[in-house]
Design an enzyme around this catalytic site. Structure first.
Site, PDB file in Angstrom:
ATOM      1  N   ARG A  67      62.662  -2.086  72.671  1.00 34.52           N
ATOM      2  CA  ARG A  67      61.805  -3.135  73.205  1.00 34.52           C
ATOM      3  C   ARG A  67      61.558  -4.240  72.181  1.00 34.52           C
ATOM      4  O   ARG A  67      60.819  -5.179  72.463  1.00 34.52           O
ATOM      5  CB  ARG A  67      60.475  -2.523  73.661  1.00 34.52           C
ATOM      6  CG  ARG A  67      60.638  -1.525  74.801  1.00 34.52           C
ATOM      7  CD  ARG A  67      59.348  -0.761  75.083  1.00 34.52           C
ATOM      8  NE  ARG A  67      59.545   0.189  76.172  1.00 34.52           N
ATOM      9  CZ  ARG A  67      58.718   1.212  76.426  1.00 34.52           C
ATOM     10  NH1 ARG A  67      57.640   1.409  75.667  1.00 34.52           N
ATOM     11  NH2 ARG A  67      58.958   2.029  77.433  1.00 34.52           N
ATOM     12  N   ARG A 120      61.284   6.239  41.928  1.00 34.49           N
ATOM     13  CA  ARG A 120      60.292   5.994  42.983  1.00 34.49           C
ATOM     14  C   ARG A 120      60.559   6.887  44.196  1.00 34.49           C
ATOM     15  O   ARG A 120      59.623   7.408  44.814  1.00 34.49           O
ATOM     16  CB  ARG A 120      60.319   4.514  43.375  1.00 34.49           C
ATOM     17  CG  ARG A 120      59.812   3.634  42.259  1.00 34.49           C
ATOM     18  CD  ARG A 120      60.128   2.180  42.469  1.00 34.49           C
ATOM     19  NE  ARG A 120      59.718   1.408  41.292  1.00 34.49           N
ATOM     20  CZ  ARG A 120      60.161   0.195  41.004  1.00 34.49           C
ATOM     21  NH1 ARG A 120      61.026  -0.404  41.815  1.00 34.49           N
ATOM     22  NH2 ARG A 120      59.742  -0.428  39.927  1.00 34.49           N
ATOM     23  N   HIS A 161      66.963   0.238  48.059  1.00 34.28           N
ATOM     24  CA  HIS A 161      65.773   0.584  47.281  1.00 34.28           C
ATOM     25  C   HIS A 161      65.166   1.937  47.667  1.00 34.28           C
ATOM     26  O   HIS A 161      64.699   2.665  46.797  1.00 34.28           O
ATOM     27  CB  HIS A 161      64.691  -0.491  47.462  1.00 34.28           C
ATOM     28  CG  HIS A 161      65.038  -1.792  46.814  1.00 34.28           C
ATOM     29  ND1 HIS A 161      64.106  -2.760  46.526  1.00 34.28           N
ATOM     30  CD2 HIS A 161      66.232  -2.296  46.397  1.00 34.28           C
ATOM     31  CE1 HIS A 161      64.697  -3.803  45.960  1.00 34.28           C
ATOM     32  NE2 HIS A 161      65.993  -3.547  45.872  1.00 34.28           N
ATOM     33  N   ASN A 162      65.135   2.242  48.960  1.00 30.42           N
ATOM     34  CA  ASN A 162      64.469   3.477  49.429  1.00 30.42           C
ATOM     35  C   ASN A 162      65.451   4.588  49.746  1.00 30.42           C
ATOM     36  O   ASN A 162      65.033   5.700  50.053  1.00 30.42           O
ATOM     37  CB  ASN A 162      63.630   3.203  50.682  1.00 30.42           C
ATOM     38  CG  ASN A 162      62.814   1.935  50.615  1.00 30.42           C
ATOM     39  OD1 ASN A 162      62.993   1.030  51.424  1.00 30.42           O
ATOM     40  ND2 ASN A 162      61.928   1.843  49.644  1.00 30.42           N
ATOM     41  N   ARG A 190      65.730   2.405  38.616  1.00 28.77           N
ATOM     42  CA  ARG A 190      64.274   2.496  38.775  1.00 28.77           C
ATOM     43  C   ARG A 190      63.898   2.965  40.179  1.00 28.77           C
ATOM     44  O   ARG A 190      62.849   3.590  40.369  1.00 28.77           O
ATOM     45  CB  ARG A 190      63.611   1.154  38.484  1.00 28.77           C
ATOM     46  CG  ARG A 190      63.930   0.056  39.489  1.00 28.77           C
ATOM     47  CD  ARG A 190      63.403  -1.290  39.005  1.00 28.77           C
ATOM     48  NE  ARG A 190      63.525  -2.340  40.004  1.00 28.77           N
ATOM     49  CZ  ARG A 190      64.653  -2.984  40.283  1.00 28.77           C
ATOM     50  NH1 ARG A 190      65.766  -2.660  39.653  1.00 28.77           N
ATOM     51  NH2 ARG A 190      64.685  -3.942  41.196  1.00 28.77           N
ATOM     52  N   HIS A 191      64.766   2.711  41.136  1.00 34.29           N
ATOM     53  CA  HIS A 191      64.468   3.123  42.517  1.00 34.29           C
ATOM     54  C   HIS A 191      64.566   4.640  42.678  1.00 34.29           C
ATOM     55  O   HIS A 191      63.880   5.223  43.512  1.00 34.29           O
ATOM     56  CB  HIS A 191      65.411   2.430  43.494  1.00 34.29           C
ATOM     57  CG  HIS A 191      65.343   0.937  43.405  1.00 34.29           C
ATOM     58  ND1 HIS A 191      64.194   0.236  43.700  1.00 34.29           N
ATOM     59  CD2 HIS A 191      66.270   0.021  43.026  1.00 34.29           C
ATOM     60  CE1 HIS A 191      64.415  -1.058  43.517  1.00 34.29           C
ATOM     61  NE2 HIS A 191      65.661  -1.217  43.106  1.00 34.29           N
ATOM     62  N   THR A 248      59.718   1.249  70.282  1.00 33.58           N
ATOM     63  CA  THR A 248      59.432   0.407  69.113  1.00 33.58           C
ATOM     64  C   THR A 248      60.139   0.857  67.844  1.00 33.58           C
ATOM     65  O   THR A 248      60.190   0.104  66.873  1.00 33.58           O
ATOM     66  CB  THR A 248      57.919   0.427  68.808  1.00 33.58           C
ATOM     67  OG1 THR A 248      57.552   1.803  68.546  1.00 33.58           O
ATOM     68  CG2 THR A 248      57.105  -0.111  69.975  1.00 33.58           C
ATOM     69  N   GLY A 249      60.597   2.096  67.818  1.00 31.68           N
ATOM     70  CA  GLY A 249      61.111   2.716  66.594  1.00 31.68           C
ATOM     71  C   GLY A 249      60.008   3.347  65.763  1.00 31.68           C
ATOM     72  O   GLY A 249      60.285   4.141  64.862  1.00 31.68           O
ATOM     73  N   VAL A 250      58.765   3.027  66.075  1.00 30.39           N
ATOM     74  CA  VAL A 250      57.643   3.492  65.251  1.00 30.39           C
ATOM     75  C   VAL A 250      57.401   4.991  65.424  1.00 30.39           C
ATOM     76  O   VAL A 250      57.266   5.735  64.448  1.00 30.39           O
ATOM     77  CB  VAL A 250      56.367   2.689  65.570  1.00 30.39           C
ATOM     78  CG1 VAL A 250      55.167   3.276  64.823  1.00 30.39           C
ATOM     79  CG2 VAL A 250      56.553   1.222  65.211  1.00 30.39           C
ATOM     80  N   GLY A 251      57.331   5.446  66.664  1.00 27.25           N
ATOM     81  CA  GLY A 251      57.095   6.863  66.901  1.00 27.25           C
ATOM     82  C   GLY A 251      58.201   7.721  66.314  1.00 27.25           C
ATOM     83  O   GLY A 251      57.940   8.798  65.750  1.00 27.25           O
ATOM     84  N   ASP A 297      64.503   8.460  72.774  1.00 23.08           N
ATOM     85  CA  ASP A 297      63.733   8.916  73.924  1.00 23.08           C
ATOM     86  C   ASP A 297      64.188   8.077  75.115  1.00 23.08           C
ATOM     87  O   ASP A 297      65.191   7.335  75.020  1.00 23.08           O
ATOM     88  CB  ASP A 297      62.220   8.866  73.657  1.00 23.08           C
ATOM     89  CG  ASP A 297      61.670   7.455  73.538  1.00 23.08           C
ATOM     90  OD1 ASP A 297      62.465   6.486  73.611  1.00 23.08           O
ATOM     91  OD2 ASP A 297      60.446   7.303  73.373  1.00 23.08           O
ATOM     92  N   HIS A 298      63.467   8.182  76.232  1.00 23.48           N
ATOM     93  CA  HIS A 298      63.860   7.430  77.421  1.00 23.48           C
ATOM     94  C   HIS A 298      63.830   5.917  77.175  1.00 23.48           C
ATOM     95  O   HIS A 298      64.655   5.178  77.690  1.00 23.48           O
ATOM     96  CB  HIS A 298      62.941   7.788  78.600  1.00 23.48           C
ATOM     97  CG  HIS A 298      61.488   7.596  78.292  1.00 23.48           C
ATOM     98  ND1 HIS A 298      60.793   8.454  77.442  1.00 23.48           N
ATOM     99  CD2 HIS A 298      60.599   6.654  78.681  1.00 23.48           C
ATOM    100  CE1 HIS A 298      59.538   8.039  77.331  1.00 23.48           C
ATOM    101  NE2 HIS A 298      59.398   6.947  78.072  1.00 23.48           N
ATOM    102  N   CYS A 306      63.592   4.459  69.919  1.00 27.85           N
ATOM    103  CA  CYS A 306      62.576   4.616  70.958  1.00 27.85           C
ATOM    104  C   CYS A 306      62.153   3.214  71.390  1.00 27.85           C
ATOM    105  O   CYS A 306      62.905   2.256  71.168  1.00 27.85           O
ATOM    106  CB  CYS A 306      61.410   5.481  70.490  1.00 27.85           C
ATOM    107  SG  CYS A 306      60.432   4.838  69.118  1.00 27.85           S
TER     108      CYS A 306
HETATM  109  C1  RB5 Z   1      57.454   5.320  75.180  1.00 29.56           C
HETATM  110  O1  RB5 Z   1      56.751   4.675  76.184  1.00 29.56           O
HETATM  111  C2  RB5 Z   1      57.090   4.719  73.820  1.00 29.56           C
HETATM  112  O2  RB5 Z   1      55.773   5.001  73.515  1.00 29.56           O
HETATM  113  C3  RB5 Z   1      57.994   5.250  72.746  1.00 29.56           C
HETATM  114  O3  RB5 Z   1      59.315   4.997  73.075  1.00 29.56           O
HETATM  115  C4  RB5 Z   1      57.821   4.643  71.368  1.00 29.56           C
HETATM  116  O4  RB5 Z   1      57.819   3.263  71.415  1.00 29.56           O
HETATM  117  C5  RB5 Z   1      56.746   5.195  70.537  1.00 29.56           C
HETATM  118  O5  RB5 Z   1      56.607   4.857  69.368  1.00 29.56           O
END
Ligand code: RB5
Length: 149
Positions: free
Chosen positions: A108, A135, A97-98, A131-132, A66-69, A8-9, A64
């Site tokens: 960030r 799973r 493993h995964n 074993r992996h 955080t990479g989380v989204g 993303d941006h 992104c």
């Molecule tokens: C964008 O501001 C931010 O929310 C996105 O890049 C990401 O970190 C979401 O998980």
């Protein structure tokens, strides 16, 4: 190995750095955007990569803030095993493993040098099977299994 890449941006600059790193390594990649660092929504770009990976065309690299989204979004697509990682040990382990088929990074969270080392560790590691494998099969069974008491 073909790597589908998107961001993303908030991940745009790290994505550019990683594309250069993949090229320097001789890894083939396809950039699925966005073309400019304008505000956009990470699920749209996670889906572009995840659908190609789920079809067995290659692996995915998503960035992104955080990479989380990106990881949450990609993991909604059946067949995807996306891992958000910010250290080299986990990058290696998530392949061993995964058998992670999508790697997610946060611009960030990690610098360009660490991000490149994480990508290298993930690309160079091998799934250990055994074993992996059982799973991972159970993990994918969760995509269709309804809750049982
Ligand atoms: C964008 O501001 C931010 O929310 C996105 O890049 C990401 O970190 C979401 O998980």
């Amino acid at each position: 190995m073909l790597v589908f890449v998107a961001s993303d941006h908030a991940g745009h600059h790290l994505r550019q750095s990683l594309l250069a790193h993949l090229s320097a390594r001789g890894v083939e990649w396809i950039d699925l955007g966005p073309a400019a660092p304008e505000r956009c929504d990470y699920p749209d770009f996670a889906a572009k990569v995840a659908h190609r990976v789920a079809r067995g065309e290659g692996v995915g690299l998503l960035v992104c803030g955080t990479g989380v989204g990106m990881s949450m979004s990609a993991n909604k697509i059946p067949g995807i095993r996306a891992a958000v990682v910010s250290d080299v040990f986990s990058a290696r382990a998530t392949k061993q493993h995964n058998n992670a088929n999508v790697l997610c990074l946060g611009e960030r969270v990690v610098g360009t040098g660490l991000a490149a080392a994480i990508v290298d560790a993930w690309l160079d590691a091998e799934f250990e099977g055994g074993r992996h494998a059982g799973r991972v099969a159970k993990l994918h069974a969760l995509e269709t299994r309804s809750e049982r008491s």
